[in-house]
Structure formats: structure tokens, C-alpha cells
Design an enzyme around this catalytic site. Sequence first.
Site, mmCIF file in Angstrom:
data_model
loop_
_atom_site.group_PDB
_atom_site.id
_atom_site.type_symbol
_atom_site.label_atom_id
_atom_site.label_comp_id
_atom_site.label_asym_id
_atom_site.label_seq_id
_atom_site.Cartn_x
_atom_site.Cartn_y
_atom_site.Cartn_z
ATOM 1 C CD GLU A 1 3.927 9.687 -1.707
ATOM 2 O OE1 GLU A 1 3.097 9.686 -2.608
ATOM 3 O OE2 GLU A 1 5.155 9.551 -1.900
ATOM 4 C CG ASP B 1 13.626 6.921 -4.747
ATOM 5 O OD1 ASP B 1 12.698 7.614 -5.190
ATOM 6 O OD2 ASP B 1 13.475 6.056 -3.864
ATOM 7 C CE1 TYR C 1 3.826 8.223 -7.731
ATOM 8 C CE2 TYR C 1 3.466 8.451 -5.373
ATOM 9 C CZ TYR C 1 4.175 8.778 -6.513
ATOM 10 O OH TYR C 1 5.236 9.636 -6.437
#
Lengths: 277, 415
Positions: A49, A60, A175
Amino acid sequence: MSRIAARFKTLAAQGRGALIPYLEAFDPDLETSLALLKAMPAAGADLIEVGMPFSDPSADGPIIQLAAIRGLKAGASVAGVLEMIAAFRKEDQETPIILMGYLNPVEAYGHARFCADAAKAGVDGLILVDLPPEEADILEQPAQDAGLDIIRLVAPTTPDERLRYVLSHASGFVYYVSITGITGTRTASAAELQSALARIRAATDLPVAIGFGIRTPEQAATAAGIADGAVVASALLATLAETLDSTGKATDQTLPRVLGQIETLAAAVRAGEKKAG
Amino acid sequence: MADQAERHSTQAAHPNSLRHGPDARGHFGGLYGGRFVAETLMPLLLELNEAYEAAKADPAFHKELAFYLRDYVGRPSPLWFARRMTEELGGAKLYMKREELNHTGSHKLNNVMGQILLARRMGRTRIVAETGAGQHGVATATVCALFGMKCVVYMGATDVERQKPNVFRMRLLGAEVVPVTSGAGTLKDAMNEAMRDWVANVADTYFLVGTVAGPHPYPAMVRDFQSVIGEETREQMLAQEGRLPDVIVAAIGGGSNAMGIFHPFLDDASVRLIGVEAAGCGLDSGRTAASIERGRPGVLHGNRTYLLQNADGQIEEAHSISAGLDYPGVGPEHSWLSDIGRAEYVGATDDEALQAFQLCTRTEGIIPALESAHAIAHAAKIAPTLPKETLLVINISGRGDKDIFTVAEHLGVKL
């Protein structure tokens, strides 16, 4: 068959899950991150990734935020990231590359132009954190035309009914965001992962990778054993950050330390699978 | 009878109404708004939307909200004829919608009151909020004190520094104020951090957004709760002047006070709507917060809207003397209203706002918030060019006590 599908098929035949390390493009500079990218497959990366730095990565945690800031400071741009992938692809035709980032830089570049140029550079799949299926029509057709997979995120908060909806928009792999939270914070337990995976497998035949909160070789082995792959991001970026000098520049420790950590993670993922098998 | 008919038209649902937005996806004009968030938050937004729709359809909710708006917030707020400012400027007849008279000193409480009642209906016990100038943070901390709920406010470290009185207020009210040091330490960074908190604490936490931005349904919901400003203005102007206003001027950061006063007038083509963005050091100085005038559409904080960004889609830092306007985006409905030309968007600089701050204080005895001073600045610019019978309403969205330190510093006065 796409590189992503081929890789998961091969790994399934070997009876093990994938190790999917993450790197932030241009962190701390283009040369270092490209060298890291090129060396990752030999260190045990099955898929990779690559983060596209964004100024406001609101999903994040602090470790990836800092990596994004370093990348931007080093001059990262969408075009620059794609050139970096193209340079990697010249030497490696097998390892799937997933670009991960936020929508706005892609919009600024142009949805269709981005998909076409990314595919040309050798990108295999896209994860756009802030593009849920409800809004994905702008990207789905150009991605499909370019042969790019759109990898969907699924979270613990995603109810079953929604799971089917989200997965109807997924390709490549799924994911699973294993925690409710930002990257690099908490870790889910094996029991939590097992029950989540049962839920996801009931809704799709796509391979499933687990990410968010996987730091140690043991955690990676557990996740890759329960699912089809484990994504490790913040732990690697934290190591990279530790090796930088006081001005934020790479040192002779940067590549060996990060690659060494990937080797340890890969060994655990491979060994873990043997025990399980 | 005419009044009644006028009033009725505000609720009218004629097919070409501009007041129907957004669509089911939360889009205004098919492009702006939307829900651009991580999957973890999507189920929460869908739940919030359902809860809000249910509350909207429930007379008990409206009754409860009306009670708190009247007896706690202190509504309605007056529509004040600004006689001395009108005389001094020599042109349009200036009215001020006195939102600074609300409890906590700004329009922010209108929205916060609506959302806290909704959060209670949804069984949430912990509230997170972002704040720039601290007005929304104070309003949120206030209702959390009122209902005994846990409150965490994210505020950029720069703003914590320049808005000390509000930080102290929030802490007195029992809120935890978390200074955010990432980025430039302003509203954009506070918003990122509040979203990170929400993503990590989805089970018990309600994210109480303070402006008409963010993912659907926030822009529409906050607008609805703020529309009380425009609804009252309409009735008050009809009562005082027997007709609708000709021009409405409001400051725009995210744009909630402007959206609140604009929305009930969107279908009244005779009413000119002017949003005043913070031009900072000047629209072309590179140090501005004028997202509509100097930005272009993009996606940030859950919605597509005009953003200050570079060619590569990285978000730029905004600049304004006013912490409440120091944001590189704007509510998506404003982006749409700008594109279709229904509202005009202009800029007022830091210096112009400082002058207007003093003008309003000197002529009307009203110390406006620096945010509102941007609206006053533009009104003062155009009023002399307009005929005396023109009715111009300025939304005084907040009071300026919190800003006296900033203003003193810029005027070279040591407090």
C-alpha cells in the site's frame, strides 16, 4: 486476471495470508521511499500500500499525519506519486500496488485522468478513505475502464445489511478496518477479528485484509491467519521516523531498519500460517 | 392579509423553490455537499439522518425546542433600526438582527440547542465539538452544563491563544478543551481532530457540528436550526416596515449565521442576499479566508464545496483576524447559491472589519464580534450607494467582548 487476484490466488494455494506493508510516498524524500518500495517485495511484502500524502488526513492518527507532512514537504504530488509507482513497476511486474489516500487530490487531478494515469503507471487498486460507495459513482466507471480495483473499507460499525451494499461496490479485496478509531491506535482481539471475518465472508467471496492497529509480528500473523492478509502501516512509519536525523532527513539506518521489520513481520505471517495449517 | 400571504410563502413548497435542498444524498445542486467520510462514520451519519428526520416530523420535538429557544436562549432577538449608523453613512436604512443578544452571545446557541435535544433523543451521553472563535464551543459547553452531559471541545492551539476568554468560559462550564497543534492550529485542524475523536468513540459520542458544513445531514440540519433568524427577521420587518427587506448582509466563515438568515428568503427574488467572506490581508494577498472568491470546489471534512487549495488538491491555510472565519472552506449550500447567482459573495479585509467594529460600537453602542464586523464593513461600503428607502439588514451574529484583546492589539493599545 488482475495482479491482485493472481497474488491472493497464489497465496491461497500456498495456504497463507498476505503481508501488506504500507509506505507513505516521498517520506522522507522521493529517493528513500522509492528505494524502500523497490526493496519491499524481497523483504516479504506480498502486496504494497502506497499512501498519497494529503494535508488533512482526518481518519489517520498522528504517525501517518506526520508521515504525510514529511511527504508533502518533500514535494509529493499526485503526478510525483504516479511516477514513483511507474519506476517501481519497471522492475517488478508481479507485486500488486494499492494507492491509499483521500479524494481531494484525486479530484484536483481529475477522476478519469487519475484512473487512466494510475493504471498506466502500474497501480492495481485504489483505497480512498473518504469516498464511501454512496459517493463513488464519480470514480467507479473510470476505474473500471482503466482496470483498477476499488477496494472498499468495512468497519465494525458497518451493519450486515449495509455490508452487502458496500461489498456490492467492492473489487480486488475487502479492507476490514478492525477498530473504530484512527490508524495506529488500538488493536482488535483475535476473537473480535474471527467474528467479524465470519460476518464479512458470509457477504463476499473477495479476499479480506485486516488493517488499523496491527503492529507486532504476532498480531500480523493472527490477522493474516484469520483473514487473507494483514496491513501494517503506523508501526513501520514509526520505525522510519525514529531513524531520521534531527532535520528529518533519512540516515543509513532508515532502509535497513524498516526492511528488517518487514522481514520479521513476513516471517511471522509465514510461520503462523504453517502452525494454523 | 398581505402579511399573512407573505409569511405563508416562506413555507410554500412550489416546485421551483430554492428551499428544497439538499437531495436524498445530501447534495445541493447535484454537486455540493454529500457524505465524504470514512466507512466507520457512514452508519452513524445514516442513523443521525434518520433520527433528525424523525425529530423534524415530531411536534413534541419542536415544542421542546421552542420552549428552550424562548426561555433559555432568549428568543426572539430584536430587529434593531440602527438610526445613528444610518445617518452617518447616509444611504440605505440599516437594521440589525441582534443575534448577539442570545444567551452565550452569538447565534451559535440556536443550532446547539436543536442538536443537543436531538443527541438526547438518540441516547448519546458524550458530546464532541470543534470551535474556531470559541463561540460554538461556549454554546456547546453551555448546553452540556444545562443537561449534565460530558463535553470535549477541540480548538486550534492558535485560537486557544487568541480567544482566551472563551477558553476559560468553556472550562468553567465543565468542558474539556483540547488544544490542537497540528497544521496552523486553527478551525480546520480542530475539525480534523473532532472527526478523529468521533471515529474512535462512535458508541456514546455525538459530534455537534457548529456550522452548515460537514457531511450530510449537518449542513441541512444546522441551517434548519439557524433559520429561526431569517424567519424572525421576515416577520419583524413586515411588522415594522410592512414589507420585506431589500438587502441582507451576513458574514461567512462556514456560513451558519448567513444560511440561517438567507434561507427563509431564498424564494423572494427581490431580496438581495450578500455573504461577506473574510478577505484577511486582501483577496489577492495569499493571506485570506475567502473560499468562494478565491477557492475552487473540492472535498474536505465530509463535503464537497469551495475550498482554498493548491493546484495539487492540498488544502491551504486560511487567514483572518477573526478566528471564527479562519477556515479554508464554506458550507456547501453557499457554494451552490453562489454558482446559481442567488446570493452574492464578497470580501471584507481585516482592516475593514476593524474599522466597522469601531463604527458600530461608536454609533450604536453595540460591540459586535469581529466576525459580524465583516458584515458591517460591507454594509457600510454599500449603504451610501443605495437609496434612502432601501431596507438593509445586517446580521449581528455575535457580540465582541471576546475580541477586545485582539482589537486592542491591532489598535496599538495595551490592556
